[in-house]
Design an enzyme around this catalytic site. Structure first.
Site, PDB file in Angstrom:
ATOM      1  N   LYS A 381       0.804  -1.227   0.000  1.00 18.59           N
ATOM      2  CA  LYS A 381       0.000   0.000   0.000  1.00 18.59           C
ATOM      3  C   LYS A 381       0.835   1.275   0.000  1.00 18.59           C
ATOM      4  CE  LYS A 381      -3.630  -2.688   1.731  1.00 18.59           C
ATOM      5  NZ  LYS A 381      -2.878  -3.927   1.896  1.00 18.59           N
ATOM      6  N   TYR A 452      -0.059  -8.887   8.118  1.00 18.28           N
ATOM      7  CA  TYR A 452      -1.220  -9.467   8.762  1.00 18.28           C
ATOM      8  C   TYR A 452      -2.203 -10.046   7.748  1.00 18.28           C
ATOM      9  CZ  TYR A 452      -5.252 -10.432  11.458  1.00 18.28           C
ATOM     10  OH  TYR A 452      -6.299 -11.093  11.991  1.00 18.28           O
ATOM     11  N   GLU A 453      -2.413  -9.289   6.665  1.00 14.13           N
ATOM     12  CA  GLU A 453      -3.316  -9.776   5.614  1.00 14.13           C
ATOM     13  C   GLU A 453      -2.866 -11.152   5.110  1.00 14.13           C
ATOM     14  OE1 GLU A 453      -4.084  -5.383   3.736  1.00 14.13           O
ATOM     15  OE2 GLU A 453      -3.473  -6.989   2.398  1.00 14.13           O
ATOM     16  N   LEU A 454      -1.577 -11.178   4.868  1.00 14.42           N
ATOM     17  CA  LEU A 454      -1.016 -12.406   4.315  1.00 14.42           C
ATOM     18  C   LEU A 454      -1.189 -13.570   5.285  1.00 14.42           C
ATOM     19  CD1 LEU A 454       0.614 -13.752   2.080  1.00 14.42           C
ATOM     20  CD2 LEU A 454       2.676 -13.094   3.296  1.00 14.42           C
TER      21      LEU A 454
END
Ligand SMILES: *[C@@H]1O[C@H](CO)[C@@H](O)[C@H](O)[C@H]1NC(C)=O
Ligand SMILES: *[C@@H]1O[C@H](CO)[C@@H](O)[C@H](O)[C@H]1NC(C)=O
Ligand SMILES: *[C@@H]1O[C@H](CO)[C@@H](O)[C@H](O)[C@H]1NC(C)=O
Ligand SMILES: *[C@@H]1O[C@H](CO)[C@@H](O)[C@H](O)[C@H]1NC(C)=O
Ligand SMILES: *[C@@H]1O[C@H](CO)[C@@H](O)[C@H](O)[C@H]1NC(C)=O
Ligand SMILES: *[C@@H]1O[C@H](CO)[C@@H](O)[C@H](O)[C@H]1NC(C)=O
Ligand SMILES: *[C@@H]1O[C@H](CO)[C@@H](O)[C@H](O)[C@H]1NC(C)=O
Ligand SMILES: *[C@@H]1O[C@H](CO)[C@@H](O)[C@H](O)[C@H]1NC(C)=O
Ligand SMILES: *[C@@H]1O[C@H](CO)[C@@H](O)[C@H](O)[C@H]1NC(C)=O
Ligand SMILES: *[C@@H]1O[C@H](CO)[C@@H](O)[C@H](O)[C@H]1NC(C)=O
Length: 539
Positions: A381, A452-454
């Protein structure tokens, strides 16, 4: 009853033994150089008459009749009713007369010259026929000289096989036992060793018990032949010695001239079985031979057996199965090739086939699972200058293609999430609401923000199996060491490589592969988008 038989047997034995020692036959033969004797067969009463005078005479053509006495010849001894020769010679041939009282007996002696090649004389042999497997006794025991015999040798076909006091054979007859058995008795006399022989011509015959003959092989024989060639038909049977074996070659038109019946051949096995066979030769085969049915018959008192031979043209038999075989092979090979091609095509165009199938069946996996998004897009991002393209891809190109063109609903954090709430919880629930997790992967992807998404996605995918992960390698990733171990467990076909250098249409392999990995969804009618995507600008 039993006693009488025994007595008779005993008497017969006595009679034979005395009659063999004395010689009642009139014409006798002896072999030159061997021991020989003449003994008068006296009746019991005369034997007792001690006073009777005994006289021996010899009669030959040149000398007439002369009385014999002990000094007539050094080779002759006279003992009562016995005249002995040590040994007998050719000149001893002639008539010998024995006289005792009024009784006379006359013998005609023929002395045979020694054979130069054999240990026996063919003119002086005893013949004996023995059935195979039956007892074959050969005993070297001399009826007259036995008490004087020093040693005896047994010869078979003039080869010494045994030696001893009374050598002999006692065995079950085999065909190999056939031959001339000669016993040579050695008798010492006056310091010299004399001999006498006895030869038996042993003939072994087959089992005399009759069998019912059987022809060997199948009852109907089809023989492949070619016109103009020759053929030999073999008719063989297990049969008896006197059985007939023949071919039936005659029909109303007579016999074909090119057909020839051979002679019968007989083969005796060591066990005594007799195989007879008769060949039929057919030369220069013609059409008539093909129509004829050749029957071979064996006939005995016990029964008959017949087998049948039919000649068939080779092409007739080979062609049809040959054709079928070739055609079958062609068909089989073609089918195999087609199947292999189909499998290869299936592997190559698996994605297209699946997409076509989804489209054709109007498949939609998204209706009932209660999830909101088709995919959660995870990307870097930080919108720095070095990763601007990645950002553009995630935020612009992906939604344009997947949402506008193919009708998927994506969750892009930056776009769809209202700033505020607890980021971590929010991401977790968004991933749970998505059917796929698209990770736009690049060397600089692993930042704290996306970790964290991963990890959350990987947990859902690998542990709970609720979500499937799609990896898009935006720039080639050479070093995976920064990534969680579990990422490497993802199958390679779930990794798509984005090639930013090439303009990609909606039909390109990349988008097809992506669609393939996305859940099946009914495609909405697409808008008026240009077919070709704009080339990404190179920075
Ligand atoms: C035996 O001798 C007699 C008289 O010499 C003769 O007639 C006869 O044929 C002979 N027999 C044999 C078997 O030699
Ligand atoms: C038997 O005697 C004769 C005559 O003496 C002789 O030629 C022959 O070799 C002798 N046979 C054997 C087996 O010794
Ligand atoms: C014995 O032999 C003599 C002389 O040859 C004869 O006279 C006599 O009858 C014989 N006796 C018997 C019992 O044969
Ligand atoms: C024996 O016979 C021969 C003739 O063969 C004769 O010369 C001789 O005298 C006879 N001897 C005796 C003892 O009888
Ligand atoms: C006859 O007998 C004499 C004496 O035994 C002998 O020398 C002669 O060779 C004999 N002749 C024949 C033909 O056997
Ligand atoms: C022998 O023969 C004579 C005359 O030929 C006869 O008188 C006599 O009885 C005979 N003897 C015997 C025992 O047969
Ligand atoms: C056979 O005779 C010879 C002499 O002629 C003798 O040395 C030998 O011992 C005799 N053998 C037997 C088994 O009698
Ligand atoms: C011996 O027997 C065989 C048959 O087994 C026959 O062929 C042969 O002629 C015989 N030999 C003599 C010398 O008789
Ligand atoms: C005929 O067949 C028999 C039995 O199979 C065999 O023993 C014989 O040798 C054959 N004959 C020929 C000439 O092939
Ligand atoms: C051979 O046998 C078959 C069947 O038994 C028969 O039809 C055929 O006429 C026979 N052939 C001759 C030549 O006898």
């Amino acid at each position: 009853m039993h006693h009488i038989e025994l007595l008779l047997a005993l008497l017969a034995l006595m009679f034979t033994s005395t009659s063999e020692i004395c010689i009642s036959r009139h014409n006798i033969s002896a072999i030159e150089g061997e021991l020989f004797y003449l003994k008068y067969c006296s009746s019991a009463s005369e034997h007792n008459n001690e006073t009777a005078t005994i006289k021996w005479y010899k009669n030959n053509e040149s000398h007439g009749c002369i009385e014999l006495n002990s000094s007539s010849s050094p080779r002759i001894t006279l003992r009562d009713s016995v005249l002995e020769f040590w040994p007998v010679e050719l000149e001893d041939s002639g008539s010998y007369i024995f006289q005792m009282g009024n009784d006379t007996h006359k013998w005609k002696l023929n002395v045979i010259g020694r054979s130069k090649h054999n240990c026996y004389s063919e003119k002086l042999i005893i013949s004996k026929t023995v059935e195979v497997q039956k007892s074959l006794p050969v005993a070297c025991k001399h009826d007259y000289y036995q008490p004087l015999v020093n040693r005896t040798a047994l010869y078979k076909n003039c080869v010494k096989i045994k030696e001893g006091k009374t050598p002999g054979l006692k065995k079950n007859a085999e065909f190999a036992d056939q031959g001339y058995y000669t016993c040579v008795f050695f008798i010492p006399h006056n310091g010299r060793l004399f001999n006498a022989t006895k030869t038996i011509n042993v003939t072994i015959v087959g089992d005399r018990s009759k069998i019912i003959p059987v022809l060997l092989g199948p009852k109907l024989n089809r023989v492949k032949v070619e016109l103009g060639k020759d053929v030999e038909l073999n008719c063989s049977a297990l049969a008896n010695e006197r059985d007939l074996i023949y071919w039936n070659l005659w029909d109303e038109n007579g016999k074909e001239p090119n057909v020839h019946e051979e002679k019968v051949t007989k083969i005796r096995t060591p066990e005594g079985k007799l195989y007879v066979s008769r060949m039929l030769g057919i030369k220069n085969i013609n059409e008539k031979n093909l129509k004829f049915s050749y029957n071979c018959t064996v006939v005995s008192e016990g029964g008959t057996d017949t087998i049948n031979f039919v000649l068939l043209k080779k092409e007739d038999m080979d062609d049809i199965p040959g054709h079928i075989f070739t055609r079958g092979m062609i068909v089989a090979v073609s089918v195999l090739v087609v199947v292999v091609c189909l499998v290869i095509m299936g592997v190559i165009y698996r994605v297209d086939l699946v997409l076509f199938y989804r489209h054709f069946m109007r498949k939609d996996e998204t209706l009932t699972d209660g999830k909101t998004y088709d995919a959660f897009v995870s990307y870097l991002k930080d919108c720095g200058p070095e990763n601007g393209e990645e950002h553009t891809f995630a935020v612009e190109i992906l939604p344009r293609v997947l949402e506008k063109h193919f009708g998927y609903k994506l969750c892009i954090y930056e776009r769809d999430v209202v700033p505020g709430g607890a980021v971590v919880d929010e991401i977790h629930s968004l991933i749970e609401k998505s059917r796929r997790l698209i990770i736009v992967l690049s060397q600089s992807y692993m930042s704290n923000e996306v970790r964290y998404e991963l990890e959350s996605g990987l947990h859902e995918a690998l542990v709970e199996r609720k979500i499937k992960i799609i990896l898009i390698e935006f720039t080639p990733v050479s070093d995976f060491t920064f990534f969680p171990q579990s990422l490497k467990l993802l199958k390679s076909h779930r990794v798509l490589k984005w090639n930013a250098d090439k303009p990609l249409s909606y039909n390109s392999r990349f988008w097809k592969n992506l669609l393939y990995l996305m859940p099946a969804k009914m495609v909405k009618p697409c808008g008026a988008e240009s077919e070709v995507l704009p080339v990404l600008s190179q920075s």
